[in-house]
Each structure stands twice: as C-alpha cells, then as structure tokens.
Write a protein that holds these residues in place. Structure first.
Motif, PDB file in Angstrom:
ATOM      1  N   ARG A  30       0.744  -1.205  -0.125  1.00 16.39           N
ATOM      2  CA  ARG A  30       0.095   0.008   0.099  1.00 16.39           C
ATOM      3  C   ARG A  30       0.752   1.174  -0.090  1.00 16.39           C
ATOM      4  O   ARG A  30       1.771   1.225   0.686  1.00 16.39           O
ATOM      5  N   VAL A  31       0.514   2.345  -0.814  1.00 21.15           N
ATOM      6  CA  VAL A  31       1.371   3.543  -1.112  1.00 21.15           C
ATOM      7  C   VAL A  31       0.262   4.450  -0.716  1.00 21.15           C
ATOM      8  O   VAL A  31      -0.495   4.727  -1.711  1.00 21.15           O
ATOM      9  N   GLU A  32       0.427   5.411   0.316  1.00 26.60           N
ATOM     10  CA  GLU A  32      -0.634   6.344   0.542  1.00 26.60           C
ATOM     11  C   GLU A  32       0.088   7.638   0.855  1.00 26.60           C
ATOM     12  O   GLU A  32       0.923   8.001   1.360  1.00 26.60           O
ATOM     13  N   VAL A  33      -0.631   8.803   0.468  1.00 30.55           N
ATOM     14  CA  VAL A  33      -0.294  10.208   0.884  1.00 30.55           C
ATOM     15  C   VAL A  33      -0.666  10.563   2.049  1.00 30.55           C
ATOM     16  O   VAL A  33      -1.929  10.393   2.610  1.00 30.55           O
ATOM     17  N   ARG A  34       0.129  10.894   2.829  1.00 31.58           N
ATOM     18  CA  ARG A  34      -0.277  11.381   4.489  1.00 31.58           C
ATOM     19  C   ARG A  34       0.353  12.723   4.589  1.00 31.58           C
ATOM     20  O   ARG A  34       1.496  12.858   4.523  1.00 31.58           O
ATOM     21  N   GLY A  35      -0.477  13.908   4.086  1.00 30.20           N
ATOM     22  CA  GLY A  35      -0.049  15.181   4.359  1.00 30.20           C
ATOM     23  C   GLY A  35       1.037  15.311   3.033  1.00 30.20           C
ATOM     24  O   GLY A  35       0.786  15.247   1.978  1.00 30.20           O
ATOM     25  N   GLN A  36       2.423  15.725   3.483  1.00 30.11           N
ATOM     26  CA  GLN A  36       3.272  16.048   2.441  1.00 30.11           C
ATOM     27  C   GLN A  36       4.374  14.790   2.258  1.00 30.11           C
ATOM     28  O   GLN A  36       5.255  14.750   1.651  1.00 30.11           O
ATOM     29  N   ALA A  37       3.874  13.852   3.066  1.00 25.12           N
ATOM     30  CA  ALA A  37       4.885  12.601   2.875  1.00 25.12           C
ATOM     31  C   ALA A  37       4.042  11.364   2.188  1.00 25.12           C
ATOM     32  O   ALA A  37       2.806  11.490   2.114  1.00 25.12           O
ATOM     33  N   VAL A  38       4.862  10.245   1.898  1.00 25.29           N
ATOM     34  CA  VAL A  38       4.184   9.051   1.619  1.00 25.29           C
ATOM     35  C   VAL A  38       4.542   7.919   2.419  1.00 25.29           C
ATOM     36  O   VAL A  38       5.736   7.772   2.747  1.00 25.29           O
ATOM     37  N   VAL A  39       3.462   7.202   2.780  1.00 24.72           N
ATOM     38  CA  VAL A  39       3.654   6.019   3.564  1.00 24.72           C
ATOM     39  C   VAL A  39       3.662   4.728   2.943  1.00 24.72           C
ATOM     40  O   VAL A  39       2.709   4.554   2.116  1.00 24.72           O
ATOM     41  N   ILE A  40       4.493   3.901   2.910  1.00 20.77           N
ATOM     42  CA  ILE A  40       4.290   2.517   2.191  1.00 20.77           C
ATOM     43  C   ILE A  40       4.296   1.400   3.342  1.00 20.77           C
ATOM     44  O   ILE A  40       5.246   1.186   4.232  1.00 20.77           O
ATOM     45  N   THR A  41       3.363   0.519   3.198  1.00 20.39           N
ATOM     46  CA  THR A  41       3.119  -0.446   3.868  1.00 20.39           C
ATOM     47  C   THR A  41       2.889  -1.916   3.327  1.00 20.39           C
ATOM     48  O   THR A  41       2.378  -1.787   2.209  1.00 20.39           O
ATOM     49  N   GLY A  42       3.259  -2.956   3.974  1.00 23.54           N
ATOM     50  CA  GLY A  42       2.791  -4.228   3.502  1.00 23.54           C
ATOM     51  C   GLY A  42       3.891  -5.204   3.657  1.00 23.54           C
ATOM     52  O   GLY A  42       4.665  -4.854   4.367  1.00 23.54           O
ATOM     53  N   THR A  43       3.659  -6.318   2.931  1.00 20.29           N
ATOM     54  CA  THR A  43       4.708  -7.409   3.061  1.00 20.29           C
ATOM     55  C   THR A  43       5.356  -7.995   1.774  1.00 20.29           C
ATOM     56  O   THR A  43       4.427  -7.915   0.876  1.00 20.29           O
ATOM     57  N   VAL A  44       6.676  -7.960   1.875  1.00 23.18           N
ATOM     58  CA  VAL A  44       7.234  -8.421   0.438  1.00 23.18           C
ATOM     59  C   VAL A  44       8.033  -9.841   0.816  1.00 23.18           C
ATOM     60  O   VAL A  44       8.151 -10.116   1.701  1.00 23.18           O
ATOM     61  N   PRO A  45       8.180 -10.483  -0.427  1.00 21.23           N
ATOM     62  CA  PRO A  45       8.833 -11.894  -0.126  1.00 21.23           C
ATOM     63  C   PRO A  45      10.288 -12.113   0.480  1.00 21.23           C
ATOM     64  O   PRO A  45      10.705 -12.748   1.122  1.00 21.23           O
ATOM     65  N   SER A  46      11.209 -10.844   0.260  1.00 17.97           N
ATOM     66  CA  SER A  46      12.524 -11.056   0.701  1.00 17.97           C
ATOM     67  C   SER A  46      12.945  -9.629   1.200  1.00 17.97           C
ATOM     68  O   SER A  46      12.475  -8.527   0.848  1.00 17.97           O
ATOM     69  N   ALA A  47      14.360  -9.518   1.834  1.00 17.31           N
ATOM     70  CA  ALA A  47      14.759  -8.343   2.396  1.00 17.31           C
ATOM     71  C   ALA A  47      15.277  -7.507   0.840  1.00 17.31           C
ATOM     72  O   ALA A  47      15.352  -6.484   0.838  1.00 17.31           O
ATOM     73  N   GLU A  48      15.722  -8.329   0.026  1.00 17.19           N
ATOM     74  CA  GLU A  48      16.232  -7.678  -1.386  1.00 17.19           C
ATOM     75  C   GLU A  48      14.942  -7.118  -2.006  1.00 17.19           C
ATOM     76  O   GLU A  48      15.031  -5.977  -2.582  1.00 17.19           O
ATOM     77  N   CYS A  49      13.965  -7.737  -1.950  1.00 21.05           N
ATOM     78  CA  CYS A  49      12.574  -6.839  -2.683  1.00 21.05           C
ATOM     79  C   CYS A  49      12.319  -5.549  -1.936  1.00 21.05           C
ATOM     80  O   CYS A  49      11.907  -4.809  -2.513  1.00 21.05           O
ATOM     81  N   ARG A  50      12.354  -5.936  -0.747  1.00 22.53           N
ATOM     82  CA  ARG A  50      12.010  -4.545   0.194  1.00 22.53           C
ATOM     83  C   ARG A  50      13.207  -3.476  -0.131  1.00 22.53           C
ATOM     84  O   ARG A  50      12.907  -2.249  -0.379  1.00 22.53           O
ATOM     85  N   ASP A  51      14.475  -3.806  -0.377  1.00 20.61           N
ATOM     86  CA  ASP A  51      15.369  -2.702  -0.913  1.00 20.61           C
ATOM     87  C   ASP A  51      15.293  -2.166  -2.241  1.00 20.61           C
ATOM     88  O   ASP A  51      15.143  -0.798  -2.324  1.00 20.61           O
ATOM     89  N   ILE A  52      14.815  -2.877  -2.900  1.00 17.97           N
ATOM     90  CA  ILE A  52      14.436  -2.718  -4.350  1.00 17.97           C
ATOM     91  C   ILE A  52      13.246  -1.720  -4.352  1.00 17.97           C
ATOM     92  O   ILE A  52      13.182  -0.560  -4.983  1.00 17.97           O
ATOM     93  N   LEU A  53      12.225  -2.050  -3.544  1.00 18.64           N
ATOM     94  CA  LEU A  53      11.101  -1.355  -3.373  1.00 18.64           C
ATOM     95  C   LEU A  53      11.298   0.125  -2.884  1.00 18.64           C
ATOM     96  O   LEU A  53      10.797   1.104  -3.410  1.00 18.64           O
ATOM     97  N   LEU A  54      12.082   0.316  -1.894  1.00 17.76           N
ATOM     98  CA  LEU A  54      12.334   1.578  -1.073  1.00 17.76           C
ATOM     99  C   LEU A  54      13.296   2.412  -1.931  1.00 17.76           C
ATOM    100  O   LEU A  54      13.212   3.706  -2.311  1.00 17.76           O
ATOM    101  N   ARG A  55      14.066   1.764  -2.850  1.00 19.78           N
ATOM    102  CA  ARG A  55      14.950   2.356  -3.689  1.00 19.78           C
ATOM    103  C   ARG A  55      14.246   3.234  -4.785  1.00 19.78           C
ATOM    104  O   ARG A  55      14.542   4.317  -5.153  1.00 19.78           O
ATOM    105  N   THR A  56      13.220   2.376  -5.199  1.00 20.47           N
ATOM    106  CA  THR A  56      12.183   2.702  -6.656  1.00 20.47           C
ATOM    107  C   THR A  56      11.542   3.829  -5.899  1.00 20.47           C
ATOM    108  O   THR A  56      11.350   5.042  -6.762  1.00 20.47           O
ATOM    109  N   ALA A  57      10.866   3.717  -4.719  1.00 18.36           N
ATOM    110  CA  ALA A  57      10.168   4.707  -4.223  1.00 18.36           C
ATOM    111  C   ALA A  57      10.733   6.225  -3.955  1.00 18.36           C
ATOM    112  O   ALA A  57      10.388   7.163  -4.235  1.00 18.36           O
ATOM    113  N   ARG A  58      12.081   5.913  -3.332  1.00 20.92           N
ATOM    114  CA  ARG A  58      12.879   7.235  -3.135  1.00 20.92           C
ATOM    115  C   ARG A  58      13.274   7.712  -4.490  1.00 20.92           C
ATOM    116  O   ARG A  58      13.260   9.004  -4.596  1.00 20.92           O
ATOM    117  N   GLU A  59      13.675   7.091  -5.593  1.00 20.67           N
ATOM    118  CA  GLU A  59      13.863   7.541  -6.957  1.00 20.67           C
ATOM    119  C   GLU A  59      12.800   8.312  -7.515  1.00 20.67           C
ATOM    120  O   GLU A  59      12.826   9.436  -7.744  1.00 20.67           O
TER     121      GLU A  59
END
Lengths: 85, 248
Positions: A30-59
């Motif tokens: 889940r990717v949601e707008v909260r004020g001027q920030a974005v909150v990402i929540t949920g479950t991913v299959p691996s730590a590598e997936c989480r790293d890629i997810l957060l890198r993509t989001a910050r890009e």
C-alpha cells in the motif's frame, strides 16, 4: 513542481505502476499520501525485494519524505493448527 | 481427521530458493497434504517456476496447486504448470484430484478463479466486448470449479476442499480497500462452492485481507496468502463426516 507532473497523487500512481511493471512485479503493498509525505506498508517476499521497493520509491518521489513500514514474509512453520470441527 | 496445510502468494524469485524448504520439510509431522493457493512466482517465468518446483520437489506429503494472476504474467501458464507437474505437483484448473491421506479420501477441486466482485457490487456481462469477456472468463472459472466439485461428489470422498487463488467471499478481504474488491474475487466462486458442496474453501490473492470467512451456504473460507498468515503455511484440522457421525 506545479501542474499535473508535480501532483503528488499522480506521482504515487506512477510509482505503483513502476512497482508492478519492473523487476518486483509488486502489487501487494500500500502506498498512501499522508500530508506532504508518502507511507508505504505491506509484506514483501524478501529483504532484497524491500530494498528494491524503497530504492524505487525514493527515486520516484525524490523530493518527498517516504516513510516505510514494509515487512518481509515470515517463513517459519506454524506452532499450532486450527481445528475445524 | 485430515490435516490440511496451505499457503498462497509465496511469490518466489531467483533469490528465494531454500527460504521455505526448511518449513516444508516439517510437513509430515503436522499435515497430510500441502495446498498452494496461487501466485507462486512473481512474473510467471519458467525460471521462477523452477525455483518453486525445486522448493517442493520430493516432499513427503502430496502437493496440490492452482496458479495465480502473477503466474500468468509472462503468458506461459502452461509451461509453469508443466514445470510444477514435473516436480510431482498436481496443478488444477477446473479439475479435481482425490488423495489417499492415511486411509482417508480427500478431494480437492481447483481453479485460479477471477474477479468481478460480490453480490450487489459486481461487474455485469454487458457493454463493451472486453467487459463482457471479463465477466464470462470469471464465470468459466467458477463453472470449472463447480464441475470439479460435482466430480468429487461421485468419487466417495470423506472431505472436499475448494482451492482457488481469487476469493469467493468479501469476508476475507477485510483490510483491503473496498474499491478494489471487484479485482480480488467473485461471488460466482462462492455460488459454485455452495452448489457443488465443500467442507473448506482456501484462497490467496488478498495480501491485506483477513484469514477467516464463510460463504452464504456456510462453507468455511480461509485466506492463506502468506502476508496474511505470516508463516510458511497454516494447518487446518478438518474433521470428516464419518467422525462426526461417530461422535453422535
């Protein structure tokens, strides 16, 4: 940024499109707008997936605060069964 | 009593090899069979399917699976199915199988299923060709499940389980945004389950959903998406009709 390109909602929508289309094939967070920030929540299959997810989001949302509460799936056996009489 | 282990949405990729196997190796101690409720891969590629196949090959309990939408993404569902079958996984799509679990006959009927939504809030077979095909496809999946459950009725099973990827009920979607319910399941699956008859319905797909639900006909539904159950699998101890009669 002003105009549609700077609209935070559309930018979140584009991030979600990227997460689905690129290497993660991720539709389950889940990717949601909260004020001027974005909150990402949920479950991913691996730590590598989480790293890629957060890198993509910050890009994609480079100038915004991105808060993450993404957890990695747990792979342990259950300690009990559910009885269905 | 049948001990049914089940998990869905394991979404295995290249780096996943071996993460579930240690837990799967404990299955003979706690379960008689393992059900995989779809989305076994991330993109449905043969390479990802081979990761899944190696993860379950040679397990001491029978493995029965349906595919999920992710397993279709690379447009090679037949190849994914074949790779899993080569690892002795029974892959169901509008089909049924009967397993002998320690002398008890357990029937499993399966389909991936599809979306469309739930009664009063569902898509209709109307309008543009794509929209009509959307609903017709969902109906074909549900009809396949109904036919498979009907087959099981003829095959003298002591327990029958409906295995799907998409959800038959809205109950187990609680936690997901209401707006996306029509993409998460269809009442047509529940109607098939209630008409064909089953003792348990197991599905995945809704990562933010809830484990427990029930069809309008009283069949217990369990959402076993791994993000929901937060384990390698869950186990359901299903009492058979014969045991019930013995208790009375």
């Amino acid at each position: 940024m002003t105009g549609p390109a700077g609209n935070i909602e559309y930018r979140v929508a584009h991030l979600r499109e990227r997460l689905a289309a690129e290497e993660l094939g991720e539709l389950g967070v889940r990717v949601e707008v909260r004020g001027q920030a974005v909150v990402i929540t949920g479950t991913v299959p691996s730590a590598e997936c989480r790293d890629i997810l957060l890198r993509t989001a910050r890009e994609e949302l480079a100038d915004l605060a991105v808060h993450s509460d993404v957890v990695v799936a747990e792979n342990t056996s259950p300690d009990h069964a559910e009885e269905l009489p | 009593m049948i001990r049914v282990a089940a998990v869905g949405d394991i979404h295995m990729g290249a780096e996943s090899q071996g993460v579930l196997r240690p837990a799967f190796d404990t299955l003979p101690d706690c379960a008689d069979l393992l059900l995989l409720a779809g989305d076994l891969t991330r993109h449905g590629t043969p390479e990802e399917a081979r990761v899944v196949a190696r993860e379950v090959k040679g397990l001491a309990v029978p493995v029965v699976a349906v595919l999920g939408n992710h397993d279709h993404h690379d447009d090679q569902p037949e190849k994914v199915t074949g790779i899993l079958q080569d690892a002795d996984v029974t892959v169901l799509e509008g089909q049924s199988t009967v397993l002998d679990c320690a002398g008890t006959r357990v029937g499993v009927a399966g389909t991936k299923g599809f979306g469309g939504g739930f009664v009063g809030r569902s898509a209709g077979e109307f309008g543009e060709p794509l929209m009509k095909e959307f609903v017709r496809y969902s109906r074909r999946c549900a009809d396949g499940l109904r036919g498979a459950l009907d087959e099981l009725r003829e095959r003298d099973c002591e327990a029958r389980i409906a295995l799907t990827h998409f959800s038959p009920v809205a109950d187990t979607l609680a936690g997901e945004p209401l707006e996306i319910y029509p993409f998460l399941g269809s009442y047509l699956l529940a109607e098939a389950i209630d008409t064909g008859g089953a003792d348990l319905s197991v599905h995945g797909h809704a990562h933010m959903g809830t484990e427990h639900g029930m069809t309008a006909g009283g069949v217990r539904v369990r959402n076993v998406a791994q993000p929901v159950i937060r384990r390698a699998f869950n186990v359901y101890q299903l009492h058979t009709a014969d045991e019930g009669a013995a208790r009375v």
